[in-house]
Each structure stands twice: as structure tokens, then as C-alpha cells.
Design a protein around this motif. Structure first.
Motif, short mmCIF file in Angstrom:
data_model
loop_
_atom_site.label_atom_id
_atom_site.label_comp_id
_atom_site.label_asym_id
_atom_site.label_seq_id
_atom_site.Cartn_x
_atom_site.Cartn_y
_atom_site.Cartn_z
N SER A 67 1.01 -1.19 -0.08
CA SER A 67 0.20 0.44 0.54
C SER A 67 1.01 1.54 0.06
CB SER A 67 -1.20 0.53 1.53
OG SER A 67 -0.43 0.86 2.44
N GLU A 68 0.25 2.63 -0.27
CA GLU A 68 0.87 3.35 -0.73
C GLU A 68 1.40 4.06 1.34
OE1 GLU A 68 -1.22 7.15 -1.36
OE2 GLU A 68 -2.05 5.42 -2.68
N ASP A 69 0.96 3.53 2.56
CA ASP A 69 2.23 3.55 3.58
C ASP A 69 3.49 2.57 3.64
OD1 ASP A 69 -0.17 5.05 4.44
OD2 ASP A 69 -0.89 3.30 5.23
N ASP A 70 3.05 1.30 2.16
CA ASP A 70 4.73 1.24 2.44
C ASP A 70 5.84 1.77 2.23
OD1 ASP A 70 3.58 -1.46 4.34
OD2 ASP A 70 2.29 -1.76 2.48
N ASN A 125 -0.94 15.13 -4.89
CA ASN A 125 -0.32 15.67 -3.71
C ASN A 125 0.73 16.20 -4.28
OD1 ASN A 125 -1.99 14.69 -1.69
ND2 ASN A 125 -1.19 13.04 -1.14
N ARG A 173 1.82 10.37 -5.42
CA ARG A 173 1.50 10.90 -4.18
C ARG A 173 2.23 10.96 -2.95
NH1 ARG A 173 -4.48 7.28 -4.15
NH2 ARG A 173 -5.48 8.93 -5.12
N LYS A 174 3.66 9.67 -2.69
CA LYS A 174 5.03 9.67 -2.51
C LYS A 174 5.43 11.25 -2.65
CE LYS A 174 3.98 6.95 0.59
NZ LYS A 174 3.78 7.42 2.39
N MET A 196 0.34 6.05 -6.92
CA MET A 196 1.26 5.80 -5.88
C MET A 196 2.35 6.50 -5.71
SD MET A 196 0.49 1.54 -4.81
CE MET A 196 1.42 1.67 -3.16
N ASP A 250 9.11 8.25 1.51
CA ASP A 250 8.82 9.39 1.66
C ASP A 250 9.81 9.58 -0.11
OD1 ASP A 250 8.41 12.45 0.67
OD2 ASP A 250 10.10 13.21 1.82
#
Length: 107
Positions: free
Chosen positions: A8-11, A67, A39-40, A36, A14
Motif C-alpha cells: 500500500s502507499e503506507d509501505d 499531492n 502521492r509520495k 502511488m 517519502d
């Protein structure tokens, strides 16, 4: 999926300041990958043959809120070595390096 964790994006760490090229990114897995990465915070080049499909996909990504990242179309037809060289030169004209390559395009 037994024993496998979905990414997921959480993985992702930055990615601000990172430059990425994703081939075949205007649909499917390539599109989700670009989403993904952007967004990071990554600067992402969408390698694609068809400008219309690529710009439509980029607009959709922007509408989905990517973002701090950015997505740029890079004309790329992997079946033509001259075009591959031209695309590589275009990236080098705009960036000092390429940090990540996601080779997703299919024949």
C-alpha cells in the motif's frame, strides 16, 4: 493471498526529490504505480506511445489528488530503439538523474 502482504502507499518511503520512469503507465498496474509514487512526492515520467491516452490518464491522476508529486508524459515506443534513445535524452535534458525505473510496458 496466503503468506503475501499487499503493498500500500503506507509501505512507501517519502519520494520527494526522486525521479521515476514508469513504462506503460496510462492504464492498469502502471497507472496505479504512478498514482502511488506521485502521492509520495515523486516526479514521475509516464512512458507511453499514445499522447491522447497519456494526457487523459495524467488529468485523471491530477483530479485524484497526487499531492506534491508530478506526472509528465514521455513519448516512448519501446519497439523503436531510436525513440527509446530520444526519450532517454529528453529525461536527461530535464533531470540530473533517474532514481527508479518501473518497466511495466508489454509488447
Amino acid at each position: 493471498m496466503l503468506g503475501r502482504k499487499m503493498i500500500s502507499e503506507d509501505d512507501l518511503v517519502d519520494l520527494h526529490g526522486k525521479v521515476v520512469l514508469v513504462t506503460g503507465g496510462n492504464s492498469g498496474i502502471g497507472y496505479i504505480t504512478i498514482q502511488m509514487l506521485a502521492r509520495k512526492g515523486a516526479t514521475v515520467y509516464m512512458g507511453a506511445r499514445d499522447e491522447g491516452r497519456a494526457t487523459t490518464a495524467i488529468k485523471q491522476l491530477q483530479d485524484e489528488n497526487i499531492n506534491d508529486g508530478s506526472v509528465h508524459w514521455l513519448k516512448l515506443d519501446l519497439s523503436d530503439p531510436r525513440e527509446v534513445r530520444h526519450a532517454a535524452n529528453e529525461v536527461l535534458e530535464n533531470e540530473q538523474r533517474l532514481d527508479i525505473l518501473v518497466n511495466n510496458a508489454v509488447g
